[in-house]
Write an enzyme that holds these catalytic residues in place. Sequence first.
Site, PDB file in Angstrom:
ATOM      1  N   GLU A  23      -4.551   5.926 -14.138  1.00 35.17           N
ATOM      2  CA  GLU A  23      -3.107   5.723 -13.924  1.00 35.17           C
ATOM      3  C   GLU A  23      -2.968   5.232 -12.488  1.00 35.17           C
ATOM      4  O   GLU A  23      -3.119   6.011 -11.543  1.00 35.17           O
ATOM      5  CB  GLU A  23      -2.356   7.049 -14.102  1.00 35.17           C
ATOM      6  N   GLY A  74      -9.247   3.377  -8.097  1.00 31.64           N
ATOM      7  CA  GLY A  74      -9.504   3.280  -9.540  1.00 31.64           C
ATOM      8  C   GLY A  74     -10.642   2.311  -9.834  1.00 31.64           C
ATOM      9  O   GLY A  74     -11.511   2.584 -10.667  1.00 31.64           O
ATOM     10  N   GLU A  94       1.786  -2.950  -3.255  1.00 36.01           N
ATOM     11  CA  GLU A  94       2.527  -1.705  -3.430  1.00 36.01           C
ATOM     12  C   GLU A  94       2.739  -1.077  -2.049  1.00 36.01           C
ATOM     13  O   GLU A  94       1.778  -0.814  -1.332  1.00 36.01           O
ATOM     14  CB  GLU A  94       1.712  -0.748  -4.306  1.00 36.01           C
ATOM     15  N   CYS A  99       5.113   6.228  -8.447  1.00 32.06           N
ATOM     16  CA  CYS A  99       4.311   5.131  -8.999  1.00 32.06           C
ATOM     17  C   CYS A  99       5.177   4.080  -9.678  1.00 32.06           C
ATOM     18  O   CYS A  99       4.865   2.901  -9.642  1.00 32.06           O
ATOM     19  CB  CYS A  99       3.255   5.666  -9.947  1.00 32.06           C
ATOM     20  N   GLY A 150      -4.015   7.479  -9.109  1.00 30.81           N
ATOM     21  CA  GLY A 150      -4.078   7.126  -7.698  1.00 30.81           C
ATOM     22  C   GLY A 150      -3.993   5.623  -7.536  1.00 30.81           C
ATOM     23  O   GLY A 150      -3.447   4.915  -8.391  1.00 30.81           O
ATOM     24  N   SER A 151      -4.557   5.147  -6.454  1.00 30.63           N
ATOM     25  CA  SER A 151      -4.399   3.723  -6.129  1.00 30.63           C
ATOM     26  C   SER A 151      -5.333   2.854  -6.980  1.00 30.63           C
ATOM     27  O   SER A 151      -6.388   3.302  -7.438  1.00 30.63           O
ATOM     28  CB  SER A 151      -4.707   3.513  -4.649  1.00 30.63           C
ATOM     29  N   THR A 152      -4.943   1.621  -7.138  1.00 33.38           N
ATOM     30  CA  THR A 152      -5.756   0.669  -7.901  1.00 33.38           C
ATOM     31  C   THR A 152      -7.115   0.468  -7.233  1.00 33.38           C
ATOM     32  O   THR A 152      -8.141   0.345  -7.908  1.00 33.38           O
ATOM     33  CB  THR A 152      -4.978  -0.659  -8.050  1.00 33.38           C
ATOM     34  N   GLU A 153      -7.148   0.476  -5.892  1.00 26.64           N
ATOM     35  CA  GLU A 153      -8.406   0.251  -5.180  1.00 26.64           C
ATOM     36  C   GLU A 153      -9.413   1.351  -5.530  1.00 26.64           C
ATOM     37  O   GLU A 153     -10.561   1.077  -5.866  1.00 26.64           O
ATOM     38  CB  GLU A 153      -8.176   0.216  -3.661  1.00 26.64           C
ATOM     39  N   LYS A 160      -9.279  18.001  -9.039  1.00 25.74           N
ATOM     40  CA  LYS A 160      -9.286  17.819  -7.580  1.00 25.74           C
ATOM     41  C   LYS A 160      -7.925  17.314  -7.127  1.00 25.74           C
ATOM     42  O   LYS A 160      -7.563  16.159  -7.330  1.00 25.74           O
ATOM     43  CB  LYS A 160     -10.355  16.805  -7.147  1.00 25.74           C
TER      44      LYS A 160
END
Length: 496
Positions: free
Chosen positions: A268, A251, A399, A302, A246-249, A193
């Site tokens: 990642e 993830g 970030e 990143c 993608g973003s930590t949130e 995706k």
Amino acid sequence: MNNSHGVSQAARDFLGAKHLVLAGERWAPGQGGKPEPILDPATGEEIARVAPASAGQADDAVAAARAAFLDRRWSGQTPAHKQRVLLRVAELIDRDAQTLAELETLNGGKLYAAALHGEVPHAADTFRYYAGWCTKLPGATFDPSVPGQRFQGLIRHEPVGVAAQIVPWNGPLVMAAWKLAPALAAGCSCVLKPAELTPLTALYLGRLLLEAGVPEGVVSILPGPGGALGQHLARHSQVNKVAFTGSTEVGKRLLADARGNLKRLSLELGGKSPVLIFDDADLPQAISGAADAIFAGAGQVCVAGSRIYAQAGVYQDVLDGLAEAAHGLKLGPGLDPGSQMGPLISASHRQSVHALVESGIGEGARLVTGGEPVPGDGFFYPPTVFTGAAEDMRISREEVFGPVVTIAPFETADEAIREANQSRYGLAASVWTRDLARGHAIAERLESGIVWINSHGIPDLSMPIGGYKQSGWGREHGLEGLKIYMETKSIMARMD
Ligand code: NAD
């Protein structure tokens, strides 16, 4: 800001075509809603429309991937065959490099030269690198210590099954290659995706995979929204693994979504990468390296070096050099050969970058340069430099994912390491010093998945990359990046 590089007929034909999604064995119109405009972030103008895939199409894609995995049309091919097909994918990327670079520039806001000479060949090389592993993946044998019986033990690595792969917009083709190449080399079936803002080069890559000989059904490419489609894939009971960038949130959300059938999960995630410049550094090299580390890709990288720590003796020189580099950068569309920094990806991303900059100003950091969106067409934001940002300010902790950097002085190596490690992230770092022994000693103490010495942001496919702390789980690249798509099986055979 006008584009001065003419776009090839091939790219124009691709953009003008009706875009279908690859759901299982066939291309079909996306059924997840009306066609969404895809924008050129350098102008804000529409360049294509893509209808998102529906949850039903995601189910079809997963079912096709599972069927392909079970009938072994890909996983059962010889390693040499898989290698040949993946090498062919690389050749096809090379063949269509100009078109792919134009699409990546128009849709992803890249500089054309960087796309043509950097990202597109790197995507091809990713397929080449993992093609090589197909025929070189080692197993192991052991003599188990079973009293009174003779056994032979065999350790094999087998593909994990169906992999759902979810990628961001900041490197659409490279991210797709980093996901698909190792998964296919491992023998998995894949449902990729791409990000909703940048589906074009992933869809193009889907065509190339089929042309190269990846059997139908083995790979699906499903553009669509993360919240609906991405989550649907992450929760799907027939998906064995989720590979996410993608973003930590997001993830963290995936941890909950993937737990139903205990999917394998690799993440990642984001970063807030420190750049440590010591008194003895080669200063021109360090300053231009630090400027590249944060301004390349307009900071939408990143591993962007978004926190610079400079030793007291060179702090002012580093600050002046960075400010000068920031002022000197020419912003413009990636197709203009004179442009040195492209736009941010969208109006809403620019808003969130600017909100963080305003928070820095509001909390008392000193703005040295930049800090206001560029008026006019497109989503440009200037290189922005802060000093005096305290550790607890949002601009120091969060970030930004834009061309925004904080610079602070330090006295001792211990102080620099403490400040570098104070982040919740741990993706990347760089150390600039002429003393290589010191560089290595500091690299060992940084809580970071990758550390460059006298360089920043150079990827290499043989070097694993991934995050300490909240920058992720697992590693991509290298053999480790292949093994995240594999299960380990032990076979014990009684021999007497
Ligand atoms: P994002 O997390 O918003 O989206 C990434 C992908 O996840 C997109 O395809 C999106 O559609 C999808 N998604 C969103 N919500 C989802 C959900 N609930 N369930 C499943 N999928 C969902 O990130 P972004 O803004 O597109 O990308 C920027 C981020 O990516 C930054 O944090 C950056 O650091 C990170 N990134 C990390 C690496 C790395 O290698 N560590 C590389 C590139 C980018």
